[in-house]
Design an enzyme around this catalytic site. Structure first.
Site, PDB file in Angstrom:
ATOM      1  N   ARG A 105       0.834  -1.217   0.000  1.00  0.00           N
ATOM      2  CA  ARG A 105       0.000   0.000   0.000  1.00  0.00           C
ATOM      3  C   ARG A 105       0.858   1.252   0.000  1.00  0.00           C
ATOM      4  O   ARG A 105       0.356   2.360  -0.174  1.00  0.00           O
ATOM      5  CB  ARG A 105      -0.944  -0.007   1.201  1.00  0.00           C
ATOM      6  CG  ARG A 105      -2.043  -1.081   1.051  1.00  0.00           C
ATOM      7  CD  ARG A 105      -3.178  -0.833   2.006  1.00  0.00           C
ATOM      8  NE  ARG A 105      -2.658  -0.482   3.315  1.00  0.00           N
ATOM      9  CZ  ARG A 105      -3.116   0.506   4.055  1.00  0.00           C
ATOM     10  NH1 ARG A 105      -4.109   1.240   3.641  1.00  0.00           N
ATOM     11  NH2 ARG A 105      -2.580   0.735   5.238  1.00  0.00           N
TER      12      ARG A 105
ATOM     13  N   CYS B  53       9.158  -7.132   4.117  1.00  0.00           N
ATOM     14  CA  CYS B  53       9.565  -8.136   5.115  1.00  0.00           C
ATOM     15  C   CYS B  53       9.090  -9.527   4.712  1.00  0.00           C
ATOM     16  O   CYS B  53       9.865 -10.493   4.755  1.00  0.00           O
ATOM     17  CB  CYS B  53       9.033  -7.778   6.499  1.00  0.00           C
ATOM     18  SG  CYS B  53       9.926  -6.396   7.233  1.00  0.00           S
TER      19      CYS B  53
ATOM     20  N   HIS C 225       9.687 -10.087  13.541  1.00  0.00           N
ATOM     21  CA  HIS C 225       9.249  -8.686  13.469  1.00  0.00           C
ATOM     22  C   HIS C 225       9.357  -8.075  14.854  1.00  0.00           C
ATOM     23  O   HIS C 225       8.786  -8.605  15.813  1.00  0.00           O
ATOM     24  CB  HIS C 225       7.778  -8.616  13.035  1.00  0.00           C
ATOM     25  CG  HIS C 225       7.582  -8.212  11.607  1.00  0.00           C
ATOM     26  ND1 HIS C 225       6.736  -8.884  10.764  1.00  0.00           N
ATOM     27  CD2 HIS C 225       8.095  -7.166  10.875  1.00  0.00           C
ATOM     28  CE1 HIS C 225       6.745  -8.281   9.573  1.00  0.00           C
ATOM     29  NE2 HIS C 225       7.558  -7.252   9.616  1.00  0.00           N
TER      30      HIS C 225
HETATM   31  N1  PCA Z   1       9.438  -3.547   7.957  1.00  0.00           N
HETATM   32  C1  PCA Z   1       8.754  -3.616   6.681  1.00  0.00           C
HETATM   33  C2  PCA Z   1       9.835  -3.596   5.645  1.00  0.00           C
HETATM   34  C3  PCA Z   1      11.068  -3.178   6.331  1.00  0.00           C
HETATM   35  C4  PCA Z   1      10.743  -3.263   7.779  1.00  0.00           C
HETATM   36  O1  PCA Z   1      11.542  -3.119   8.699  1.00  0.00           O
HETATM   37  C5  PCA Z   1       7.810  -4.811   6.596  1.00  0.00           C
HETATM   38  O2  PCA Z   1       7.319  -5.274   7.635  1.00  0.00           O
HETATM   39  O3  PCA Z   1       7.524  -5.266   5.488  1.00  0.00           O
END
Ligand code: PCA
Length: 230
Positions: free
Chosen positions: A99, A152, A173
């Site tokens: 998005r 990610c 994450h």
């Molecule tokens: N988070 C993003 C991309 C880079 C990051 O640290 C994600 O969750 O896609």
């Protein structure tokens, strides 16, 4: 095969800034976890690499990093703004659907990462055992079933297809980090973020806690690798 005489290489990757995230906390968490691991597991060689927040460049940079370091274990990390715990991602899906544009200005929608490839890959890290180890220390941790559909997830999917089944690999994450001005960030749901009203305080966790969770994932995975050798 784990050779006890050999130094074991662990690859940890993180991302830099992208839209809505002027300072990506995944770097601080990887750096701090590396520091912790050098004292808890001095036999490890920790290699860290920054990956670009781009669909086109991230997989290539990851392939180079894997080739250069030949790790026994690889974990990619990114931030999911608005989540309130460190998420041990369990599944990567074959879908790019952004998005917001990436750092190249590219914004794919409804595009497979790889044509004619599996719809999904599971993490090969011991996510449940790692989660249990972190819960036992009252750390903010959760098992997650979506890494979003942004860079990610793209890196997670690329990682699983690059390493194959013999090298445990996966994605973590991290949420916003309390010490790093979390209120300057914007959640982006395709990036694994969680929307939250501007009136509410951005959820965040302490750097030491997030780093300890990542350290536990590495230690739990290595313990499992070592026990499979006996
Ligand atoms: N988070 C993003 C991309 C880079 C990051 O640290 C994600 O969750 O896609």
């Amino acid at each position: 095969m784990i050779d006890q005489q050999k130094q074991l290489t662990v690859l940890l990757t993180y991302f830099g800034a992208f839209e809505g995230v002027p300072l990506n906390p995944s770097q601080a968490v990887v750096d701090e976890a590396t520091r912790l691991l050098y004292s808890s597991a001095p036999h490890l060689r920790i290699e860290t690499r920054e990956l670009p927040v781009t669909f086109a460049g991230s997989g290539k940079a990851l392939a180079v990093a894997l080739d250069e370091t030949r790790p026994v274990l690889a974990i990619s990390c990114g931030v999911a703004v608005g989540r309130d715990s460190v998420s041990l991602e369990r599944v990567a899906i074959n879908l790019d659907d952004a998005r917001i544009a990436d750092n190249d200005g590219f914004q794919p929608t409804d595009a497979p990462i790889t044509e004619d490839a599996p719809a999904a890959y599971f993490s090969t890290l011991p996510t449940r055992a790692s989660w249990q180890a972190a819960v036992a220390e009252n750390l903010p941790v959760s098992l997650s079933y979506s890494a979003g559909t942004y860079v990610c997830n793209h890196v997670f999917y690329s990682l699983m297809s690059l390493v194959g089944p013999d090298v445990p690999a996966g994605f973590v994450h991290v949420p916003a980090i309390t010490e790093l001005h979390p209120d300057h960030m914007q959640a982006e749901t395709t990036a694994g973020g969680v929307p939250h009203p501007a009136t509410e305080k951005m959820p965040s966790v302490a750097l030491a806690e997030a780093a300890r969770v990542l350290e536990l994932v590495v230690l739990t995975t290595l313990a499992e690798l070592e026990s499979s050798e006996h």
